[in-house]
Design a protein around this motif. Structure first.
Motif, PDB file in Angstrom:
ATOM      1  N   PHE A 105     -47.214  12.437  12.498  1.00  0.00           N
ATOM      2  CA  PHE A 105     -45.885  12.364  11.804  1.00  0.00           C
ATOM      3  C   PHE A 105     -45.550  13.550  10.824  1.00  0.00           C
ATOM      4  CE2 PHE A 105     -43.540  11.088   8.092  1.00  0.00           C
ATOM      5  CZ  PHE A 105     -42.150  10.835   8.467  1.00  0.00           C
ATOM      6  N   ALA A 106     -46.917  13.801  10.039  1.00  0.00           N
ATOM      7  CA  ALA A 106     -46.835  15.027   9.099  1.00  0.00           C
ATOM      8  C   ALA A 106     -46.485  16.274   9.699  1.00  0.00           C
ATOM      9  CB  ALA A 106     -47.982  14.792   8.319  1.00  0.00           C
ATOM     10  N   VAL A 107     -47.222  16.270  10.783  1.00  0.00           N
ATOM     11  CA  VAL A 107     -47.254  17.576  11.556  1.00  0.00           C
ATOM     12  C   VAL A 107     -45.892  17.816  12.231  1.00  0.00           C
ATOM     13  CG1 VAL A 107     -48.179  18.729  13.779  1.00  0.00           C
ATOM     14  CG2 VAL A 107     -49.579  17.701  12.367  1.00  0.00           C
ATOM     15  N   ARG A 108     -45.172  16.769  12.841  1.00  0.00           N
ATOM     16  CA  ARG A 108     -44.041  16.686  13.390  1.00  0.00           C
ATOM     17  C   ARG A 108     -42.902  16.915  12.509  1.00  0.00           C
ATOM     18  NH1 ARG A 108     -40.194  17.162  17.636  1.00  0.00           N
ATOM     19  NH2 ARG A 108     -38.423  16.070  16.945  1.00  0.00           N
ATOM     20  N   GLU A 109     -42.961  16.378  11.279  1.00  0.00           N
ATOM     21  CA  GLU A 109     -41.718  16.573  10.408  1.00  0.00           C
ATOM     22  C   GLU A 109     -41.757  17.872   9.680  1.00  0.00           C
ATOM     23  OE1 GLU A 109     -39.592  13.648   9.823  1.00  0.00           O
ATOM     24  OE2 GLU A 109     -40.527  13.846  11.700  1.00  0.00           O
ATOM     25  N   LEU A 110     -42.759  18.538   9.590  1.00  0.00           N
ATOM     26  CA  LEU A 110     -43.105  19.886   9.051  1.00  0.00           C
ATOM     27  C   LEU A 110     -42.433  21.046   9.864  1.00  0.00           C
ATOM     28  CD1 LEU A 110     -46.460  19.745   7.181  1.00  0.00           C
ATOM     29  CD2 LEU A 110     -44.243  19.905   6.176  1.00  0.00           C
ATOM     30  N   ARG A 111     -42.515  20.423  11.280  1.00  0.00           N
ATOM     31  CA  ARG A 111     -42.159  21.641  12.577  1.00  0.00           C
ATOM     32  C   ARG A 111     -40.705  21.138  12.771  1.00  0.00           C
ATOM     33  NH1 ARG A 111     -47.345  21.918  16.432  1.00  0.00           N
ATOM     34  NH2 ARG A 111     -48.760  22.857  14.718  1.00  0.00           N
ATOM     35  N   ALA A 112     -39.995  20.084  12.642  1.00  0.00           N
ATOM     36  CA  ALA A 112     -38.879  19.511  13.232  1.00  0.00           C
ATOM     37  C   ALA A 112     -37.809  20.277  12.282  1.00  0.00           C
ATOM     38  CB  ALA A 112     -38.578  18.126  12.971  1.00  0.00           C
ATOM     39  N   ARG A 113     -36.701  20.626  13.343  1.00  0.00           N
ATOM     40  CA  ARG A 113     -35.489  21.472  12.958  1.00  0.00           C
ATOM     41  C   ARG A 113     -34.604  20.621  11.986  1.00  0.00           C
ATOM     42  NH1 ARG A 113     -30.512  23.693  16.699  1.00  0.00           N
ATOM     43  NH2 ARG A 113     -29.120  24.438  15.128  1.00  0.00           N
ATOM     44  N   THR A 114     -34.548  19.048  12.238  1.00  0.00           N
ATOM     45  CA  THR A 114     -33.969  18.330  11.560  1.00  0.00           C
ATOM     46  C   THR A 114     -34.682  17.156  11.394  1.00  0.00           C
ATOM     47  OG1 THR A 114     -32.656  17.299  13.530  1.00  0.00           O
ATOM     48  CG2 THR A 114     -31.710  19.116  12.042  1.00  0.00           C
ATOM     49  N   PRO A 115     -35.844  17.149  10.362  1.00  0.00           N
ATOM     50  CA  PRO A 115     -36.885  15.909  10.267  1.00  0.00           C
ATOM     51  C   PRO A 115     -36.244  14.782   9.968  1.00  0.00           C
ATOM     52  CG  PRO A 115     -36.810  17.505   8.387  1.00  0.00           C
ATOM     53  CD  PRO A 115     -35.983  18.062   9.379  1.00  0.00           C
ATOM     54  N   PHE A 116     -36.790  13.510  10.468  1.00  0.00           N
ATOM     55  CA  PHE A 116     -36.393  12.357   9.914  1.00  0.00           C
ATOM     56  C   PHE A 116     -36.433  12.116   8.432  1.00  0.00           C
ATOM     57  CE2 PHE A 116     -38.565   7.957   9.405  1.00  0.00           C
ATOM     58  CZ  PHE A 116     -37.509   7.339   9.175  1.00  0.00           C
ATOM     59  N   ILE A 117     -37.690  12.456   8.117  1.00  0.00           N
ATOM     60  CA  ILE A 117     -38.067  12.470   6.331  1.00  0.00           C
ATOM     61  C   ILE A 117     -38.526  13.932   6.172  1.00  0.00           C
ATOM     62  CG2 ILE A 117     -39.468  11.776   4.523  1.00  0.00           C
ATOM     63  CD1 ILE A 117     -39.448   8.931   5.913  1.00  0.00           C
ATOM     64  N   ASP A 118     -37.663  14.764   5.480  1.00  0.00           N
ATOM     65  CA  ASP A 118     -38.143  16.046   5.114  1.00  0.00           C
ATOM     66  C   ASP A 118     -39.166  16.113   4.002  1.00  0.00           C
ATOM     67  OD1 ASP A 118     -38.211  18.690   4.583  1.00  0.00           O
ATOM     68  OD2 ASP A 118     -35.851  19.185   4.763  1.00  0.00           O
ATOM     69  N   LEU A 119     -40.469  16.217   4.747  1.00  0.00           N
ATOM     70  CA  LEU A 119     -41.649  16.188   3.912  1.00  0.00           C
ATOM     71  C   LEU A 119     -41.690  17.310   2.790  1.00  0.00           C
ATOM     72  CD1 LEU A 119     -44.478  14.985   6.369  1.00  0.00           C
ATOM     73  CD2 LEU A 119     -42.981  13.754   4.630  1.00  0.00           C
ATOM     74  N   GLY A 167     -40.207  11.762  15.335  1.00  0.00           N
ATOM     75  CA  GLY A 167     -40.726  11.456  14.038  1.00  0.00           C
ATOM     76  C   GLY A 167     -40.546   9.992  13.581  1.00  0.00           C
ATOM     77  N   MET A 168     -39.501   9.350  14.008  1.00  0.00           N
ATOM     78  CA  MET A 168     -39.248   8.086  13.816  1.00  0.00           C
ATOM     79  C   MET A 168     -40.383   7.201  14.316  1.00  0.00           C
ATOM     80  SD  MET A 168     -35.112   7.489  14.089  1.00  0.00           S
ATOM     81  CE  MET A 168     -34.026   8.334  12.857  1.00  0.00           C
ATOM     82  N   ALA A 169     -40.543   7.497  15.716  1.00  0.00           N
ATOM     83  CA  ALA A 169     -41.680   6.497  16.359  1.00  0.00           C
ATOM     84  C   ALA A 169     -42.933   6.998  15.755  1.00  0.00           C
ATOM     85  CB  ALA A 169     -41.809   7.149  17.850  1.00  0.00           C
ATOM     86  N   LEU A 170     -43.304   8.200  15.230  1.00  0.00           N
ATOM     87  CA  LEU A 170     -44.598   8.099  14.518  1.00  0.00           C
ATOM     88  C   LEU A 170     -44.849   7.468  13.155  1.00  0.00           C
ATOM     89  CD1 LEU A 170     -45.129  11.855  15.459  1.00  0.00           C
ATOM     90  CD2 LEU A 170     -46.788   9.886  16.337  1.00  0.00           C
ATOM     91  N   PHE A 171     -43.738   7.499  12.531  1.00  0.00           N
ATOM     92  CA  PHE A 171     -43.566   6.581  11.295  1.00  0.00           C
ATOM     93  C   PHE A 171     -43.816   5.167  11.585  1.00  0.00           C
ATOM     94  CE2 PHE A 171     -41.038   4.234   8.281  1.00  0.00           C
ATOM     95  CZ  PHE A 171     -41.425   4.692   7.039  1.00  0.00           C
ATOM     96  N   ALA A 172     -43.120   4.662  12.699  1.00  0.00           N
ATOM     97  CA  ALA A 172     -43.227   3.414  12.764  1.00  0.00           C
ATOM     98  C   ALA A 172     -44.577   2.770  13.262  1.00  0.00           C
ATOM     99  CB  ALA A 172     -41.944   2.835  13.995  1.00  0.00           C
ATOM    100  N   ALA A 173     -45.206   3.913  14.058  1.00  0.00           N
ATOM    101  CA  ALA A 173     -46.695   3.454  14.623  1.00  0.00           C
ATOM    102  C   ALA A 173     -47.545   3.493  13.418  1.00  0.00           C
ATOM    103  CB  ALA A 173     -46.993   4.497  15.475  1.00  0.00           C
ATOM    104  N   ALA A 174     -47.388   4.475  12.555  1.00  0.00           N
ATOM    105  CA  ALA A 174     -48.266   4.505  11.349  1.00  0.00           C
ATOM    106  C   ALA A 174     -48.121   3.321  10.537  1.00  0.00           C
ATOM    107  CB  ALA A 174     -48.134   5.888  10.543  1.00  0.00           C
ATOM    108  N   LEU A 175     -46.740   2.887  10.151  1.00  0.00           N
ATOM    109  CA  LEU A 175     -46.254   1.818   9.355  1.00  0.00           C
ATOM    110  C   LEU A 175     -46.928   0.435  10.019  1.00  0.00           C
ATOM    111  CD1 LEU A 175     -45.420   1.597   6.371  1.00  0.00           C
ATOM    112  CD2 LEU A 175     -43.273   1.205   7.399  1.00  0.00           C
ATOM    113  N   VAL A 176     -46.686   0.255  11.224  1.00  0.00           N
ATOM    114  CA  VAL A 176     -47.187  -1.058  11.679  1.00  0.00           C
ATOM    115  C   VAL A 176     -48.734  -0.996  11.872  1.00  0.00           C
ATOM    116  CG1 VAL A 176     -47.459  -2.306  14.096  1.00  0.00           C
ATOM    117  CG2 VAL A 176     -45.062  -1.068  13.416  1.00  0.00           C
ATOM    118  N   ALA A 177     -49.411  -0.137  12.078  1.00  0.00           N
ATOM    119  CA  ALA A 177     -50.788  -0.160  12.255  1.00  0.00           C
ATOM    120  C   ALA A 177     -51.521  -0.433  10.653  1.00  0.00           C
ATOM    121  CB  ALA A 177     -51.533   0.930  12.770  1.00  0.00           C
ATOM    122  N   LEU A 178     -50.770   0.184   9.846  1.00  0.00           N
ATOM    123  CA  LEU A 178     -51.432   0.204   8.328  1.00  0.00           C
ATOM    124  C   LEU A 178     -50.998  -1.402   7.955  1.00  0.00           C
ATOM    125  CD1 LEU A 178     -52.164   1.160   5.621  1.00  0.00           C
ATOM    126  CD2 LEU A 178     -50.048   1.905   5.389  1.00  0.00           C
TER     127      LEU A 178
END
Length: 474
Positions: A260-274, A224-235
């Protein structure tokens, strides 16, 4: 004797008053929180001498600014989440160490590429201070069972604003004494002081919590952290240079954000609980206000400054003196209103003064404007900076899930830096052909629209009426 025994009973095992905020924490909290703004502002006066030293044009030295923004925007919520999991002490000390390493690397840098790398390290190293401070304020309120002093949150905001004001002046003095490398070397003693204060005063994680940390290590959401970073860097890369040929960056940002959204909604302990964040509309509104407020603040700071020199014909010193009134206005407002509990009222007044500043720039700023009018515009523009930043910070303190206060505070800084990037893009677009009066008026019209949106978001947020504004209150 009775008084002494009563004091002993009121102290916890760490020698702290059980019912009072531990004021020993204030010094490391403030020092850690200013590491980022001092490095954000001090670079402004270093860009030209660095460019001369390495033969680099402004388009290349601009990465010294962007690198810190990118690293900080990504690192703040990541480090904040780690603070939520492991406590502030270890992350604070690790961040201070990284700041010291970055300072030494920048001081000895042989080329621009190494300097950019040092700025990236500085961005990540300075990420721990602010989330750690917010975590400590919340934990002290829980420990004592009492509201933490409002003055502590005020001090955080005022300290950051103050250091941002004096950063360029301090940088100029350091360059005069030891050249541009001195602006990087400054981080070495600052890091040393942070390490000393952090080691001596920050509370250790209890043994029971440490054993829980070992179990949580396996649950840190790295994907989740990696996908968040990728989205933010590109943006951020797209916002820094918006163009049709760079639309692929926007596409990458959208794809990474979806992942990132898909990952966080499925993760047991999400980086950011969407799920929690998505159901916390007031917190999302505060993030939106932070983005809008900083868009206006940074656009005025840099756009108005450039126009003062190019459009109005002031010297750099004269423009700096005009901006001094903006800074003093901001600091005075923060100091006077910081202890007041009201949050919604501050935001409404901040929105209205943002509008007023934009309208003054649009209709009153001309090539022949008298100095007194320029000073008046600066004073008006400083008022919302003194109100909005502190009010948004206090709102997030109350709206965030206490278990995720570090990550929530980090996200507040991320949205603030997004506003800085939007402001940079606006300045580049509206002042593309020079900071003349026509360009300033186009920028001012944009700022009026942003300020109006800020006002609408504030008025629509009914939850602000329920916040007392006192740290630690329900």
């Amino acid at each position: 004797m009775t008084t002494i025994l009563a004091r002993i009973r009121r102290r916890d095992g760490g020698g702290r008053d059980a019912d009072r905020f531990d004021r020993r924490l204030i010094a490391p909290m403030l020092l850690g929180s200013i590491l980022n703004p001092v490095n954000s502002s001090i670079i402004a006066v270093s860009l030209v001498p660095i460019g001369v030293a390495f033969g680099a044009p402004p388009a290349q030295t601009a990465w010294l600014v962007s690198a810190l923004y990118l690293a900080t925007s990504i690192g703040q919520p990541v480090v904040g989440r780690l603070i939520d999991l492991y406590g502030p002490r270890r992350l604070y000390l690790a961040g201070a160490t990284l700041v010291g390493v970055a300072g030494a690397l920048g001081t000895a840098a042989p080329d621009l590429g190494v300097l950019v790398a040092a700025r990236v390290l500085l961005g990540f190293g300075t990420c721990a201070g602010y989330p750690a401070a917010m975590y400590l304020i919340r934990s002290e309120a829980t420990r004592t069972g009492r509201d933490s002093p409002a003055a502590v949150l005020t001090a955080l905001a005022v300290a950051s604003q103050t250091i941002a004001v004096i950063g360029p002046t301090l940088g100029g003095l350091l360059i005069g004494v030891g050249g541009w490398r001195a602006t990087f070397a400054l981080n070495i003693p600052l890091a040393g002081a942070s390490l000393l204060l952090g080691a001596l005063r920050l509370p250790r994680t209890p043994p029971r919590a440490r054993s829980a940390d070992q179990r949580l290590t396996r649950l840190v959401d790295l994907a989740g952290m990696a996908l968040f970073a990728a989205a933010l860097v590109a943006l951020l890369l797209f916002l820094m240079s918006p163009a049709v040929r760079h639309l692929y960056l926007a596409a990458i940002a959208v794809a990474a954000a979806a992942g990132f959204a898909v990952r966080e909604l499925r993760a047991r302990t999400p980086f950011i609980d969407l799920r929690v964040l998505g159901g916390n509309a007031p917190l999302l509104a505060s993030y939106a206000r932070a983005l809008l407020a900083m868009t206006v603040g940074y656009a005025v700071l840099y756009g108005f400054t450039q126009w003062l020199e190019d459009g109005r014909g002031l010297t750099a010193t004269g423009a700096g003196l005009v901006l001094l009134f903006l800074s003093l206005s901001s600091l005075a407002v923060s100091a006077v209103t910081g202890r007041r509990a009201e949050i919604r009222g501050k935001l409404v007044v901040g929105a209205l003064t943002q509008l007023a500043a934009g309208l003054l720039l649009l209709f009153a700023a001309t090539a022949g404007s008298p100095i007194w009018l320029l000073l008046a515009i600066a004073v008006v523009a400083g008022v919302p900076q003194g109100l909005n930043n502190l009010a948004n910070q206090n709102a997030v303190y109350h709206q965030a899930d206490p278990a995720q206060i570090g990550a929530s505070a980090g996200l507040l800084r991320t949205f603030s830096y997004l506003g800085a990037i939007v402001a940079s893009a606006a300045n580049a677009g509206f002042l593309a052909h020079g900071a003349d009066t026509a360009g300033l008026h186009h920028l001012a019209a944009f700022l009026v629209c942003v300020a109006a949106l800020f006002l609408l978001v504030t008025l629509a947020d009914r939850s602000l009426r329920r916040i007392t504004g006192r740290p630690g209150s329900a």
